[in-house]
Design an enzyme around this catalytic site. Structure first.
Site, mmCIF file in Angstrom:
data_model
loop_
_atom_site.group_PDB
_atom_site.id
_atom_site.type_symbol
_atom_site.label_atom_id
_atom_site.label_comp_id
_atom_site.label_asym_id
_atom_site.label_seq_id
_atom_site.Cartn_x
_atom_site.Cartn_y
_atom_site.Cartn_z
ATOM 1 N N GLY A 286 0.777 -1.223 0.000
ATOM 2 C CA GLY A 286 0.000 0.000 0.000
ATOM 3 C C GLY A 286 0.807 1.270 0.000
ATOM 4 O O GLY A 286 0.263 2.353 -0.245
ATOM 5 N N GLY B 30 16.501 -6.557 0.563
ATOM 6 C CA GLY B 30 16.807 -7.970 0.465
ATOM 7 C C GLY B 30 17.424 -8.283 -0.885
ATOM 8 O O GLY B 30 16.994 -7.753 -1.913
ATOM 9 N N HIS C 214 -15.394 42.532 -17.030
ATOM 10 C CA HIS C 214 -14.660 42.688 -15.778
ATOM 11 C C HIS C 214 -15.600 42.972 -14.615
ATOM 12 O O HIS C 214 -16.692 43.509 -14.779
ATOM 13 C CB HIS C 214 -13.626 43.820 -15.866
ATOM 14 C CG HIS C 214 -13.998 44.917 -16.807
ATOM 15 N ND1 HIS C 214 -13.263 45.237 -17.922
ATOM 16 C CD2 HIS C 214 -15.073 45.747 -16.839
ATOM 17 C CE1 HIS C 214 -13.849 46.226 -18.576
ATOM 18 N NE2 HIS C 214 -14.940 46.549 -17.944
ATOM 19 N N ASN D 262 -24.107 42.113 -23.560
ATOM 20 C CA ASN D 262 -22.972 42.798 -22.934
ATOM 21 C C ASN D 262 -23.293 43.038 -21.459
ATOM 22 O O ASN D 262 -24.300 43.664 -21.127
ATOM 23 C CB ASN D 262 -22.698 44.141 -23.607
ATOM 24 C CG ASN D 262 -21.512 44.855 -22.964
ATOM 25 O OD1 ASN D 262 -20.366 44.595 -23.293
ATOM 26 N ND2 ASN D 262 -21.790 45.761 -22.032
ATOM 27 N N ARG E 281 -31.551 55.006 -11.711
ATOM 28 C CA ARG E 281 -30.684 55.735 -10.786
ATOM 29 C C ARG E 281 -31.339 57.045 -10.335
ATOM 30 O O ARG E 281 -32.188 57.614 -11.025
ATOM 31 C CB ARG E 281 -29.318 55.996 -11.415
ATOM 32 C CG ARG E 281 -29.326 56.721 -12.737
ATOM 33 C CD ARG E 281 -27.878 56.885 -13.242
ATOM 34 N NE ARG E 281 -27.838 57.522 -14.545
ATOM 35 C CZ ARG E 281 -27.719 56.873 -15.695
ATOM 36 N NH1 ARG E 281 -27.649 55.559 -15.692
ATOM 37 N NH2 ARG E 281 -27.673 57.539 -16.834
#
EC number: 2.7.7.23
Length: 454
Positions: A101, A137, A360, A374, A437
């Site tokens: 393992g 060995g 961005h 967009n 706004r």
């Protein structure tokens, strides 16, 4: 005749200086023992015996859902003793393949060669020649034939000069193996039951003993401490990078990529430095992956560009699409053909349609966005009310001005325009202009605040 694989995984790994069982320490985000289990399946194992001891609860928590026979080795009295614990699960006509393992880089092709080298009812052992065999060995031969294995602590001066060593990996006939295990003795320098002693017994009994060797010695190296673990990690990564290059990828620096899963690449793929690939990743033809990119369980289609330091997780990037730099696609995100997200854009459970772009500084979550859209800088889909998530739908050819908030659930119709700085709380019809706004005010002669004197 069944192939019965015994994996020895009982050791604590004291030199790791860890509470984690040694075999659970990872190579490429997968435990060492899982690498070995996967390889055992690749060679067609009919049964796998996992011999465990220390950290049983942690082993079973990590590996418990797999088809394994769990065999307890309560005391660690040597490799021969470990294999003997699995004897009850070994049939006389089984071929028994013994693996370790903590030897995670063994290749299926090497094990197949070992099994092919084994004669009927014979014993086959995997050996390797080392320039410095200290600690291993030694393979003892007479007239070219293997007659035994002598451990380092029990070897004489002549035997210590042998550079062919035992890897511990072997294939044995079930009936004879069980008989040999019953004859093992702990009368040796370490007071343990050596599995290697069965080789001399096989020679004594006239059983054919054959050998095979791996393509590279690193396949049979184990990890007893974190330094060796790191060395195996680098060896694994070098092998994975070589495989990618042979499949058609150009790696800017093969020493500076980490592959921690299964990756498929097309032709003419360019991968820059310090890229990390995890899970199942598919990369198409002519894809460019920038420096520092992290790809996790994702599909990247032909001609896509992933710019530096982007993270793509459980997501899809379409043909000719691009993301980044510093973009993040979270689970469920998809860029359709020729779509683009730029720096510091994050998407989650969202689709950006053909030719659409968010250049961005945007968050797009739980949204379906059509083609030709967009998304202006600073746009946020407000998808969470503190208890539930809601959908935003933006249809084709919509223009979303900068610093817009879309409070879901909301639908924006085809061709609509959302003025910069708007907070959209109601559906917008096709081809509408919406501006929410506050009206701009002009205050003449406004005195700017000044700092208070202390």
């Amino acid at each position: 005749m069944a192939l019965n694989v015994v994996i020895l995984a009982a050791g604590k790994g004291t030199r790791m200086r860890s509470d984690l069982p040694k075999v659970l320490h990872p190579i490429a985000h997968k435990s060492m023992v899982q690498h070995v289990i996967d390889t055992a399946y690749q060679v067609g194992s009919d049964a796998i015996q996992l011999v465990y001891g220390y950290g049983a609860d942690k082993l079973q928590a990590r590996l418990g859902e797999q088809q394994l026979n769990w065999v307890l080795q309560a005391e660690q009295l040597g490799t021969g003793h470990a294999v003997a614990q699995a004897s009850a699960n070994i049939a006389d006509d089984d071929t028994v393949l013994i693996l370790y393992g903590d030897v995670p880089l063994i290749q299926a092709s090497t094990l197949e060669a070992l099994l092919a080298a084994r004669e009927e009812n014979g014993l086959a052992i995997l050996t390797v020649n080392l320039p410095n065999p200290t600690g291993y060995g030694r393979i003892v031969r007479e007239g070219g034939s293997v007659v035994g294995i002598i451990e380092q602590k029990d070897a004489n001066t002549e035997q210590l000069a042998i550079n062919e060593i035992n890897t511990g990996i072997m294939a044995a006939p079930g009936k004879q193996l069980k008989a040999w295990l019953g004859q093992l003795s702990s009368d040796n320098a370490q007071g343990e039951y050596y599995l290697t002693d069965i080789v001399a017994m096989a020679h004594r009994d006239g059983v054919a003993i054959t050998t095979a060797q791996p393509e590279s010695a690193v396949e049979v190296e184990g990890a007893n401490n974190r330094v060796q673990l790191a060395q195996l990690e680098r060896a694994y990564q070098a092998r994975a990078a070589e495989k990618l290059m042979l499949e058609g990828a150009n790696l800017r620096d093969p020493a500076r990529i980490d592959i921690r899963g299964d990756v498929t690449v097309g032709m003419d793929v360019m991968i820059d430095v310090n890229v990390v690939i995890e899970g199942k990743v598919t990369i198409g033809n002519n894809v460019t992956i920038g420096a520092g990119v992290i790809l996790i369980d994702c599909d990247i289609s032909d001609n896509a560009v992933i710019k530096p330091y982007s993270i793509i997780e459980s997501a899809k990037v379409g043909v000719d699409a691009s993301a980044g730099p510093f973009a993040r696609l979270r689970p469920g995100a998809e860029l359709k053909e020729d779509a683009h997200i730029g720096n510091f854009v994050e998407m989650k459970k969202a689709v950006l349609g053909k030719g659409s772009k968010a250049g961005h500084l945007a968050y797009i979550g739980d949204a379906t966005i059509g083609s030709g859209v967009n998304i202006g800088a600073g746009t946020i889909t407000c998808n969470y009310d503190g208890a539930n998530k809601f959908q935003t739908i933006i249809e084709d050819n919509v223009f979303v001005g900068s610093d817009t908030q879309l409070v879901a659930p909301v639908t924006i119709g085809k061709g609509a325009t959302l003025g910069a700085g708007s907070t959209i709380t109601k559906d917008v019809a096709e081809n509408e202009l919406v501006i929410t706004r506050v009206k701009q005010r002009h205050l003449t002669g406004w005195p700017r605040p000044v700092k208070l004197k202390k």
